[in-house]
Enzyme design. Structure first.
Site, PDB file in Angstrom:
ATOM      1  N   HIS A 137     -26.978  40.599  -8.153  1.00  0.00           N
ATOM      2  CA  HIS A 137     -28.420  40.794  -8.129  1.00  0.00           C
ATOM      3  C   HIS A 137     -28.840  41.758  -9.236  1.00  0.00           C
ATOM      4  O   HIS A 137     -28.000  42.456  -9.827  1.00  0.00           O
ATOM      5  CB  HIS A 137     -28.864  41.314  -6.765  1.00  0.00           C
ATOM      6  CG  HIS A 137     -28.769  40.275  -5.689  1.00  0.00           C
ATOM      7  ND1 HIS A 137     -29.268  40.470  -4.416  1.00  0.00           N
ATOM      8  CD2 HIS A 137     -28.246  39.022  -5.696  1.00  0.00           C
ATOM      9  CE1 HIS A 137     -29.046  39.381  -3.690  1.00  0.00           C
ATOM     10  NE2 HIS A 137     -28.430  38.501  -4.440  1.00  0.00           N
ATOM     11  N   GLU A 160     -30.356  44.589  -9.218  1.00  0.00           N
ATOM     12  CA  GLU A 160     -30.064  45.995  -8.980  1.00  0.00           C
ATOM     13  C   GLU A 160     -28.635  46.356  -9.383  1.00  0.00           C
ATOM     14  O   GLU A 160     -28.376  47.447  -9.902  1.00  0.00           O
ATOM     15  CB  GLU A 160     -30.279  46.331  -7.499  1.00  0.00           C
ATOM     16  CG  GLU A 160     -31.693  46.096  -6.983  1.00  0.00           C
ATOM     17  CD  GLU A 160     -31.886  44.732  -6.376  1.00  0.00           C
ATOM     18  OE1 GLU A 160     -32.585  44.629  -5.363  1.00  0.00           O
ATOM     19  OE2 GLU A 160     -31.326  43.736  -6.915  1.00  0.00           O
ATOM     20  N   CYS A 166     -32.177  43.500  -1.004  1.00  0.00           N
ATOM     21  CA  CYS A 166     -31.616  42.846   0.184  1.00  0.00           C
ATOM     22  C   CYS A 166     -30.752  43.824   0.969  1.00  0.00           C
ATOM     23  O   CYS A 166     -30.172  44.758   0.417  1.00  0.00           O
ATOM     24  CB  CYS A 166     -30.804  41.614  -0.220  1.00  0.00           C
ATOM     25  SG  CYS A 166     -29.284  41.989  -1.112  1.00  0.00           S
ATOM     26  N   ALA A 178     -51.697  15.753 -19.044  1.00  0.00           N
ATOM     27  CA  ALA A 178     -52.288  15.929 -20.369  1.00  0.00           C
ATOM     28  C   ALA A 178     -53.456  14.957 -20.453  1.00  0.00           C
ATOM     29  O   ALA A 178     -53.279  13.750 -20.292  1.00  0.00           O
ATOM     30  CB  ALA A 178     -51.266  15.640 -21.459  1.00  0.00           C
ATOM     31  N   THR A 182     -44.703   4.415 -13.558  1.00  0.00           N
ATOM     32  CA  THR A 182     -44.554   5.188 -14.790  1.00  0.00           C
ATOM     33  C   THR A 182     -43.235   4.850 -15.469  1.00  0.00           C
ATOM     34  O   THR A 182     -43.168   4.711 -16.699  1.00  0.00           O
ATOM     35  CB  THR A 182     -44.616   6.700 -14.484  1.00  0.00           C
ATOM     36  OG1 THR A 182     -45.938   7.030 -14.053  1.00  0.00           O
ATOM     37  CG2 THR A 182     -44.278   7.528 -15.709  1.00  0.00           C
ATOM     38  N   LEU A 195     -37.689  12.007 -18.802  1.00  0.00           N
ATOM     39  CA  LEU A 195     -38.031  13.020 -17.801  1.00  0.00           C
ATOM     40  C   LEU A 195     -37.055  14.196 -17.788  1.00  0.00           C
ATOM     41  O   LEU A 195     -36.825  14.813 -16.749  1.00  0.00           O
ATOM     42  CB  LEU A 195     -38.105  12.389 -16.394  1.00  0.00           C
ATOM     43  CG  LEU A 195     -39.141  11.282 -16.209  1.00  0.00           C
ATOM     44  CD1 LEU A 195     -39.041  10.693 -14.812  1.00  0.00           C
ATOM     45  CD2 LEU A 195     -40.547  11.796 -16.477  1.00  0.00           C
TER      46      LEU A 195
END
Length: 430
Positions: free
Chosen positions: A54, A56, A79, A158, A200, A208
Protein backbone atom coordinates in the site's frame (compact mmCIF):
# COMPACT_ATOMS: atom_id res chain seq x y z
CA UNK A 1 2.92 28.44 6.23
CA UNK A 2 0.06 27.76 8.66
CA UNK A 3 -1.12 24.23 9.40
CA UNK A 4 -4.26 24.40 7.24
CA UNK A 5 -2.34 25.49 4.14
CA UNK A 6 0.41 22.98 4.83
CA UNK A 7 -2.16 20.20 5.18
CA UNK A 8 -3.71 21.11 1.84
CA UNK A 9 -0.33 21.32 0.13
CA UNK A 10 0.82 17.88 1.24
CA UNK A 11 -2.61 16.29 0.75
CA UNK A 12 -2.62 17.55 -2.82
CA UNK A 13 0.76 15.88 -3.23
CA UNK A 14 -0.76 12.63 -1.92
CA UNK A 15 -3.68 12.94 -4.34
CA UNK A 16 -1.33 13.51 -7.28
CA UNK A 17 0.63 10.44 -6.28
CA UNK A 18 -2.56 8.40 -5.90
CA UNK A 19 -3.67 9.31 -9.43
CA UNK A 20 -0.60 7.55 -10.79
CA UNK A 21 -2.34 4.30 -9.94
CA UNK A 22 -5.20 4.96 -12.38
CA UNK A 23 -5.81 1.91 -14.54
CA UNK A 24 -3.39 -0.19 -12.48
CA UNK A 25 -4.92 -1.01 -9.09
CA UNK A 26 -8.51 -2.14 -9.69
CA UNK A 27 -10.46 -3.33 -7.76
CA UNK A 28 -8.53 -1.40 -5.11
CA UNK A 29 -8.70 2.38 -4.61
CA UNK A 30 -6.02 4.80 -5.74
CA UNK A 31 -3.99 5.87 -2.71
CA UNK A 32 -0.99 8.13 -2.25
CA UNK A 33 0.95 8.87 0.94
CA UNK A 34 3.51 11.47 2.02
CA UNK A 35 5.62 11.55 5.20
CA UNK A 36 6.51 15.08 6.36
CA UNK A 37 8.54 16.42 9.29
CA UNK A 38 9.23 20.09 9.99
CA UNK A 39 7.90 20.99 6.56
CA UNK A 40 10.27 18.59 4.78
CA UNK A 41 9.09 15.61 2.71
CA UNK A 42 10.87 12.50 3.99
CA UNK A 43 9.07 9.85 1.97
CA UNK A 44 6.27 9.37 -0.51
CA UNK A 45 4.62 6.56 -2.42
CA UNK A 46 1.47 5.30 -4.08
CA UNK A 47 -0.38 2.00 -4.40
CA UNK A 48 0.88 0.50 -7.65
CA UNK A 49 -0.95 -2.82 -8.08
CA UNK A 50 -3.71 -4.80 -6.40
CA UNK A 51 -2.08 -7.26 -4.04
CA UNK A 52 1.06 -5.15 -3.82
CA UNK A 53 2.26 -2.89 -0.97
CA UNK A 54 0.00 0.00 0.00
CA UNK A 55 1.00 3.63 -0.42
CA UNK A 56 1.78 4.06 3.28
CA UNK A 57 4.32 1.24 3.15
CA UNK A 58 6.24 2.85 0.29
CA UNK A 59 6.25 6.26 1.98
CA UNK A 60 7.33 4.92 5.38
CA UNK A 61 10.04 2.78 3.82
CA UNK A 62 11.48 5.78 1.96
CA UNK A 63 11.48 7.80 5.19
CA UNK A 64 12.94 4.95 7.25
CA UNK A 65 14.85 6.11 10.31
CA UNK A 66 13.24 9.57 10.36
CA UNK A 67 9.57 8.79 10.93
CA UNK A 68 9.39 9.32 14.71
CA UNK A 69 7.26 12.39 15.35
CA UNK A 70 6.47 12.88 11.66
CA UNK A 71 3.10 13.49 9.98
CA UNK A 72 1.66 11.08 7.44
CA UNK A 73 -0.67 12.41 4.73
CA UNK A 74 -2.87 9.86 2.96
CA UNK A 75 -5.96 10.41 0.82
CA UNK A 76 -7.85 7.36 2.16
CA UNK A 77 -8.12 5.98 5.67
CA UNK A 78 -5.33 3.44 6.35
CA UNK A 79 -6.50 -0.17 6.42
CA UNK A 80 -6.65 -2.03 9.73
CA UNK A 81 -7.44 -5.54 8.50
CA UNK A 82 -5.50 -8.41 6.99
CA UNK A 83 -6.18 -8.87 3.29
CA UNK A 84 -3.53 -9.72 0.73
CA UNK A 85 -1.22 -7.42 2.71
CA UNK A 86 -0.86 -6.71 6.45
CA UNK A 87 -2.74 -3.75 8.02
CA UNK A 88 -1.13 -0.36 7.44
CA UNK A 89 -2.19 0.94 10.85
CA UNK A 90 0.27 -1.36 12.62
CA UNK A 91 3.09 -0.16 10.37
CA UNK A 92 2.20 3.50 11.05
CA UNK A 93 2.11 2.96 14.82
CA UNK A 94 5.42 1.07 14.81
CA UNK A 95 7.05 3.88 12.79
CA UNK A 96 6.35 6.41 15.55
CA UNK A 97 4.18 8.67 13.41
CA UNK A 98 2.62 11.32 15.67
CA UNK A 99 -0.09 12.69 13.37
CA UNK A 100 -2.06 11.27 10.45
CA UNK A 101 -3.97 13.52 8.03
CA UNK A 102 -6.66 11.71 6.04
CA UNK A 103 -8.84 13.11 3.28
CA UNK A 104 -11.73 10.62 3.51
CA UNK A 105 -12.83 7.65 5.54
CA UNK A 106 -12.70 4.29 3.77
CA UNK A 107 -16.26 3.18 2.87
CA UNK A 108 -15.13 -0.46 2.92
CA UNK A 109 -17.13 -2.11 5.73
CA UNK A 110 -13.91 -3.87 6.81
CA UNK A 111 -12.45 -0.45 7.62
CA UNK A 112 -15.15 2.24 7.95
CA UNK A 113 -13.47 4.32 10.66
CA UNK A 114 -11.85 1.44 12.53
CA UNK A 115 -8.43 2.36 11.16
CA UNK A 116 -8.73 5.91 12.46
CA UNK A 117 -9.89 4.70 15.87
CA UNK A 118 -6.93 2.32 16.14
CA UNK A 119 -4.52 5.15 15.39
CA UNK A 120 -6.18 7.38 18.01
CA UNK A 121 -6.17 4.60 20.58
CA UNK A 122 -2.40 4.49 20.17
CA UNK A 123 -1.94 8.20 20.84
CA UNK A 124 -1.79 9.42 17.23
CA UNK A 125 -3.60 12.65 16.38
CA UNK A 126 -5.90 12.17 13.40
CA UNK A 127 -7.12 15.01 11.17
CA UNK A 128 -9.79 14.24 8.56
CA UNK A 129 -11.60 16.04 5.77
CA UNK A 130 -8.63 17.76 4.06
CA UNK A 131 -9.49 18.06 0.33
CA UNK A 132 -12.25 15.55 0.95
CA UNK A 133 -14.32 16.33 -2.16
CA UNK A 134 -11.32 15.95 -4.45
CA UNK A 135 -10.43 12.69 -2.74
CA UNK A 136 -13.94 11.33 -3.16
CA UNK A 137 -14.02 12.25 -6.82
CA UNK A 138 -10.63 10.63 -7.43
CA UNK A 139 -11.97 7.35 -6.06
CA UNK A 140 -15.60 7.66 -7.16
CA UNK A 141 -15.31 4.30 -8.90
CA UNK A 142 -14.13 2.52 -5.75
CA UNK A 143 -16.71 4.28 -3.57
CA UNK A 144 -19.59 3.03 -5.67
CA UNK A 145 -18.21 -0.47 -6.13
CA UNK A 146 -17.38 -1.08 -2.48
CA UNK A 147 -20.76 0.19 -1.24
CA UNK A 148 -23.04 -1.42 -3.86
CA UNK A 149 -21.14 -4.30 -5.45
CA UNK A 150 -21.85 -2.71 -8.84
CA UNK A 151 -19.41 -1.01 -11.22
CA UNK A 152 -19.28 2.73 -11.84
CA UNK A 153 -20.72 3.31 -15.32
CA UNK A 154 -19.32 6.08 -17.51
CA UNK A 155 -20.71 6.87 -20.94
CA UNK A 156 -18.47 8.44 -23.60
CA UNK A 157 -19.45 9.93 -26.95
CA UNK A 158 -17.79 12.10 -29.58
CA UNK A 159 -20.44 14.34 -31.10
CA UNK A 160 -20.89 17.24 -33.50
CA UNK A 161 -22.49 20.52 -32.48
CA UNK A 162 -25.85 19.11 -33.58
CA UNK A 163 -25.41 15.93 -31.54
CA UNK A 164 -24.53 13.55 -34.36
CA UNK A 165 -22.14 10.61 -33.98
CA UNK A 166 -21.97 9.85 -37.71
CA UNK A 167 -23.32 11.06 -41.05
CA UNK A 168 -26.45 9.66 -42.69
CA UNK A 169 -24.18 7.23 -44.60
CA UNK A 170 -22.62 5.97 -41.36
CA UNK A 171 -19.25 7.70 -41.75
CA UNK A 172 -17.83 8.65 -38.36
CA UNK A 173 -14.07 9.04 -38.93
CA UNK A 174 -13.28 11.34 -37.44
CA UNK A 175 -15.68 13.66 -35.63
CA UNK A 176 -13.30 14.60 -32.84
CA UNK A 177 -9.65 15.63 -33.11
CA UNK A 178 -6.62 13.37 -32.70
CA UNK A 179 -5.95 14.86 -29.25
CA UNK A 180 -9.56 14.23 -28.18
CA UNK A 181 -9.25 10.64 -29.35
CA UNK A 182 -6.07 10.28 -27.30
CA UNK A 183 -7.99 11.51 -24.25
CA UNK A 184 -10.65 8.93 -25.07
CA UNK A 185 -7.99 6.24 -24.93
CA UNK A 186 -7.00 7.51 -21.50
CA UNK A 187 -10.58 6.92 -20.38
CA UNK A 188 -10.35 3.37 -21.73
CA UNK A 189 -7.08 2.85 -19.87
CA UNK A 190 -8.83 3.75 -16.60
CA UNK A 191 -11.75 1.36 -17.23
CA UNK A 192 -11.95 -2.32 -16.39
CA UNK A 193 -14.16 -2.95 -19.42
CA UNK A 194 -15.47 -1.18 -22.52
CA UNK A 195 -19.12 -1.88 -23.43
CA UNK A 196 -20.59 -1.74 -26.95
CA UNK A 197 -23.53 -3.26 -28.78
CA UNK A 198 -23.06 -5.91 -31.44
CA UNK A 199 -24.28 -3.48 -34.10
CA UNK A 200 -21.23 -1.30 -33.47
CA UNK A 201 -18.99 -4.34 -33.98
CA UNK A 202 -20.82 -5.33 -37.18
CA UNK A 203 -20.75 -1.82 -38.68
CA UNK A 204 -17.39 -0.45 -37.52
CA UNK A 205 -15.33 -3.55 -36.59
CA UNK A 206 -13.45 -1.67 -33.83
CA UNK A 207 -10.55 -3.03 -31.78
CA UNK A 208 -11.80 -1.37 -28.57
CA UNK A 209 -8.34 -1.47 -27.03
CA UNK A 210 -6.07 1.24 -25.61
CA UNK A 211 -3.68 2.62 -28.17
CA UNK A 212 -1.31 4.88 -26.28
CA UNK A 213 2.47 5.07 -26.24
CA UNK A 214 4.33 3.09 -23.57
CA UNK A 215 5.03 6.21 -21.46
CA UNK A 216 1.37 7.23 -21.69
CA UNK A 217 0.23 3.74 -20.69
CA UNK A 218 2.57 3.65 -17.68
CA UNK A 219 3.99 0.64 -15.90
CA UNK A 220 1.50 -2.01 -14.91
CA UNK A 221 -1.39 -0.69 -17.03
CA UNK A 222 -3.55 -3.33 -18.69
CA UNK A 223 -6.01 -3.50 -21.55
CA UNK A 224 -9.69 -3.38 -20.56
CA UNK A 225 -12.06 -6.22 -21.27
CA UNK A 226 -14.37 -5.77 -24.25
CA UNK A 227 -18.01 -6.51 -23.42
CA UNK A 228 -20.20 -6.92 -26.52
CA UNK A 229 -23.96 -6.88 -25.91
CA UNK A 230 -25.27 -9.47 -28.37
CA UNK A 231 -28.60 -11.04 -27.44
CA UNK A 232 -28.57 -13.66 -30.23
CA UNK A 233 -24.78 -14.12 -30.60
CA UNK A 234 -24.72 -12.50 -34.05
CA UNK A 235 -21.13 -11.27 -33.81
CA UNK A 236 -19.03 -12.35 -36.83
CA UNK A 237 -16.13 -14.64 -36.00
CA UNK A 238 -14.04 -12.44 -38.29
CA UNK A 239 -14.50 -9.38 -36.02
CA UNK A 240 -11.27 -7.82 -34.78
CA UNK A 241 -12.35 -8.23 -31.15
CA UNK A 242 -12.37 -11.99 -31.76
CA UNK A 243 -9.35 -12.31 -34.07
CA UNK A 244 -7.08 -10.14 -31.90
CA UNK A 245 -6.65 -11.03 -28.21
CA UNK A 246 -9.93 -13.00 -27.95
CA UNK A 247 -9.23 -13.65 -24.26
CA UNK A 248 -10.00 -9.94 -23.69
CA UNK A 249 -13.48 -10.24 -25.23
CA UNK A 250 -16.73 -11.24 -23.54
CA UNK A 251 -19.85 -11.71 -25.65
CA UNK A 252 -22.92 -11.07 -23.50
CA UNK A 253 -25.93 -12.95 -24.82
CA UNK A 254 -29.54 -13.39 -23.80
CA UNK A 255 -30.84 -16.45 -22.01
CA UNK A 256 -31.25 -18.66 -25.11
CA UNK A 257 -28.59 -17.93 -27.76
CA UNK A 258 -27.98 -20.40 -30.62
CA UNK A 259 -25.91 -23.22 -29.11
CA UNK A 260 -23.67 -23.59 -32.16
CA UNK A 261 -22.74 -19.90 -32.08
CA UNK A 262 -21.84 -20.09 -28.39
CA UNK A 263 -19.69 -23.15 -29.10
CA UNK A 264 -17.93 -21.34 -31.96
CA UNK A 265 -17.22 -18.30 -29.80
CA UNK A 266 -15.80 -20.38 -26.98
CA UNK A 267 -13.68 -22.35 -29.46
CA UNK A 268 -12.26 -19.03 -30.66
CA UNK A 269 -11.16 -18.21 -27.11
CA UNK A 270 -13.95 -15.77 -26.30
CA UNK A 271 -15.85 -15.85 -23.02
CA UNK A 272 -19.65 -15.91 -23.16
CA UNK A 273 -21.91 -14.58 -20.43
CA UNK A 274 -25.51 -15.75 -20.70
CA UNK A 275 -27.83 -13.34 -18.91
CA UNK A 276 -31.60 -12.94 -18.58
CA UNK A 277 -33.58 -10.82 -21.00
CA UNK A 278 -35.30 -7.56 -20.14
CA UNK A 279 -37.65 -6.04 -22.71
CA UNK A 280 -36.28 -8.37 -25.37
CA UNK A 281 -32.61 -7.52 -24.86
CA UNK A 282 -29.82 -8.41 -22.45
CA UNK A 283 -30.78 -7.19 -18.98
CA UNK A 284 -28.46 -4.31 -18.14
CA UNK A 285 -29.04 -4.56 -14.36
CA UNK A 286 -28.06 -8.24 -14.66
CA UNK A 287 -24.98 -7.18 -16.64
CA UNK A 288 -23.89 -4.83 -13.86
CA UNK A 289 -24.48 -7.51 -11.23
CA UNK A 290 -22.36 -9.98 -13.23
CA UNK A 291 -19.64 -7.39 -13.83
CA UNK A 292 -19.53 -6.59 -10.12
CA UNK A 293 -19.27 -10.27 -9.26
CA UNK A 294 -16.32 -10.47 -11.66
CA UNK A 295 -14.69 -7.54 -9.80
CA UNK A 296 -15.08 -5.14 -12.69
CA UNK A 297 -15.33 -1.79 -10.93
CA UNK A 298 -15.49 0.62 -13.89
CA UNK A 299 -17.37 0.24 -17.19
CA UNK A 300 -16.98 2.65 -20.11
CA UNK A 301 -19.98 2.57 -22.45
CA UNK A 302 -19.00 3.47 -26.01
CA UNK A 303 -22.12 2.31 -27.79
CA UNK A 304 -24.24 3.92 -30.42
CA UNK A 305 -27.42 5.83 -29.75
CA UNK A 306 -29.45 2.70 -28.99
CA UNK A 307 -27.09 1.28 -26.36
CA UNK A 308 -26.54 4.72 -24.83
CA UNK A 309 -30.28 5.27 -24.56
CA UNK A 310 -30.77 1.85 -22.97
CA UNK A 311 -28.30 2.61 -20.17
CA UNK A 312 -29.79 6.08 -19.63
CA UNK A 313 -33.40 4.91 -19.70
CA UNK A 314 -32.61 2.28 -17.07
CA UNK A 315 -30.93 4.89 -14.87
CA UNK A 316 -27.56 3.16 -14.88
CA UNK A 317 -25.13 5.92 -15.92
CA UNK A 318 -23.00 7.55 -13.22
CA UNK A 319 -21.04 9.96 -15.44
CA UNK A 320 -21.09 11.24 -19.01
CA UNK A 321 -18.09 12.35 -21.08
CA UNK A 322 -18.93 14.29 -24.24
CA UNK A 323 -16.24 15.25 -26.74
CA UNK A 324 -17.87 18.14 -28.61
CA UNK A 325 -16.38 18.93 -32.02
CA UNK A 326 -17.00 22.25 -33.88
CA UNK A 327 -18.79 20.55 -36.79
CA UNK A 328 -22.39 20.49 -37.98
CA UNK A 329 -23.33 17.27 -39.77
CA UNK A 330 -27.09 17.58 -40.26
CA UNK A 331 -29.36 14.98 -41.79
CA UNK A 332 -32.65 13.70 -40.43
CA UNK A 333 -31.39 10.10 -40.50
CA UNK A 334 -27.87 10.74 -39.21
CA UNK A 335 -27.54 8.96 -35.86
CA UNK A 336 -27.45 10.93 -32.62
CA UNK A 337 -25.68 9.91 -29.42
CA UNK A 338 -28.95 9.14 -27.58
CA UNK A 339 -31.84 7.53 -29.44
CA UNK A 340 -34.43 5.16 -27.99
CA UNK A 341 -37.98 6.22 -27.18
CA UNK A 342 -37.13 9.46 -25.40
CA UNK A 343 -39.43 11.45 -23.13
CA UNK A 344 -42.86 12.88 -23.89
CA UNK A 345 -42.36 16.26 -22.26
CA UNK A 346 -39.40 18.50 -21.57
CA UNK A 347 -40.33 18.44 -17.87
CA UNK A 348 -39.48 14.72 -17.89
CA UNK A 349 -35.98 15.24 -19.28
CA UNK A 350 -33.06 14.17 -17.14
CA UNK A 351 -31.09 16.87 -15.38
CA UNK A 352 -27.29 16.63 -15.41
CA UNK A 353 -24.75 18.69 -13.53
CA UNK A 354 -21.66 19.92 -15.32
CA UNK A 355 -18.53 18.74 -13.52
CA UNK A 356 -15.87 19.83 -15.95
CA UNK A 357 -15.16 21.66 -19.18
CA UNK A 358 -11.78 21.18 -20.83
CA UNK A 359 -10.68 22.80 -24.08
CA UNK A 360 -8.83 20.34 -26.31
CA UNK A 361 -7.72 22.35 -29.32
CA UNK A 362 -10.98 23.36 -30.99
CA UNK A 363 -12.90 20.54 -29.26
CA UNK A 364 -14.48 20.65 -25.81
CA UNK A 365 -14.61 17.83 -23.30
CA UNK A 366 -17.76 18.13 -21.17
CA UNK A 367 -18.21 16.03 -18.03
CA UNK A 368 -21.58 15.52 -16.35
CA UNK A 369 -23.01 13.80 -13.30
CA UNK A 370 -26.73 13.18 -12.74
CA UNK A 371 -28.27 16.09 -10.89
CA UNK A 372 -28.83 15.32 -7.20
CA UNK A 373 -32.56 15.76 -6.79
CA UNK A 374 -33.74 14.09 -3.63
CA UNK A 375 -37.25 13.48 -4.96
CA UNK A 376 -35.97 11.62 -8.02
CA UNK A 377 -32.37 10.54 -7.76
CA UNK A 378 -32.61 9.07 -4.27
CA UNK A 379 -35.93 7.38 -4.75
CA UNK A 380 -36.78 4.11 -3.06
CA UNK A 381 -35.42 1.31 -5.26
CA UNK A 382 -38.58 -0.71 -4.72
CA UNK A 383 -40.40 1.72 -7.00
CA UNK A 384 -42.63 3.18 -4.30
CA UNK A 385 -40.54 6.08 -3.09
CA UNK A 386 -40.84 9.81 -3.61
CA UNK A 387 -39.55 9.67 -7.18
CA UNK A 388 -42.40 7.46 -8.40
CA UNK A 389 -46.13 7.75 -8.81
CA UNK A 390 -48.44 5.66 -6.68
CA UNK A 391 -48.29 2.70 -9.07
CA UNK A 392 -44.51 2.68 -9.15
CA UNK A 393 -44.24 4.44 -12.53
CA UNK A 394 -41.14 6.61 -12.82
CA UNK A 395 -41.92 10.32 -12.71
CA UNK A 396 -38.71 11.36 -14.46
CA UNK A 397 -37.01 9.49 -17.26
CA UNK A 398 -33.32 9.43 -18.19
CA UNK A 399 -32.35 10.51 -14.67
CA UNK A 400 -30.26 7.96 -12.83
CA UNK A 401 -31.15 6.95 -9.34
CA UNK A 402 -28.20 5.74 -7.34
CA UNK A 403 -29.53 2.28 -6.64
CA UNK A 404 -27.03 -0.50 -6.39
CA UNK A 405 -29.48 -2.98 -7.84
CA UNK A 406 -30.03 -4.75 -4.53
CA UNK A 407 -32.42 -2.31 -2.89
CA UNK A 408 -29.62 -0.12 -1.53
CA UNK A 409 -29.35 3.50 -2.51
CA UNK A 410 -26.00 4.91 -3.52
CA UNK A 411 -24.96 8.51 -3.13
CA UNK A 412 -21.66 9.55 -4.77
CA UNK A 413 -19.21 10.00 -1.91
CA UNK A 414 -21.50 8.43 0.68
CA UNK A 415 -19.64 6.86 3.56
CA UNK A 416 -20.16 3.34 4.85
CA UNK A 417 -23.07 3.27 7.27
CA UNK A 418 -24.03 6.82 6.30
CA UNK A 419 -21.66 8.34 8.85
CA UNK A 420 -20.47 11.65 7.49
CA UNK A 421 -19.09 13.15 10.69
CA UNK A 422 -15.47 12.39 9.86
CA UNK A 423 -15.75 14.09 6.50
CA UNK A 424 -17.67 17.31 6.97
CA UNK A 425 -14.69 19.50 7.66
CA UNK A 426 -11.18 19.36 9.01
CA UNK A 427 -11.58 17.63 12.34
CA UNK A 428 -8.72 16.93 14.72
CA UNK A 429 -9.32 13.63 16.48
CA UNK A 430 -7.12 12.77 19.42
Amino acid sequence: MDMENADQKFMRMALDLAARGRGRVSPNPMVGAVVVKDGRVLGKGFHQAAGGPHAEVYALEEAKGETAGATLYVNLEPCCHFGRTPPCTKRIIAAGISRVVVAVQDPNPKVGGAGLRELEDNGITVTTGVLAEEARRLNEVFFKYITTGRPFVSLKAAISLDGKIATRTGDARWISSAESRRRGHELRRAADAVVVGVQTVIKDDPLLNVRLSAPQMGDGARQPLRLVLDTRARIPLTAKVIRENPEQTVVVTGSDPPAHKVAELKAAGVRVWTLPLRKGRVSLPALLAKAGAEKLTALLVEGGGTVNAAFLEENLVDKVYLFLAPKIIGGATAPTWVEGKGVDRVAMAGLWRNAGLTKIGDDLLLEYYPEKEEADVYRDCTGTGPGTTGDGTERRALLPDRCGGNGERFSPGRECGGERGLLDGNQNRG
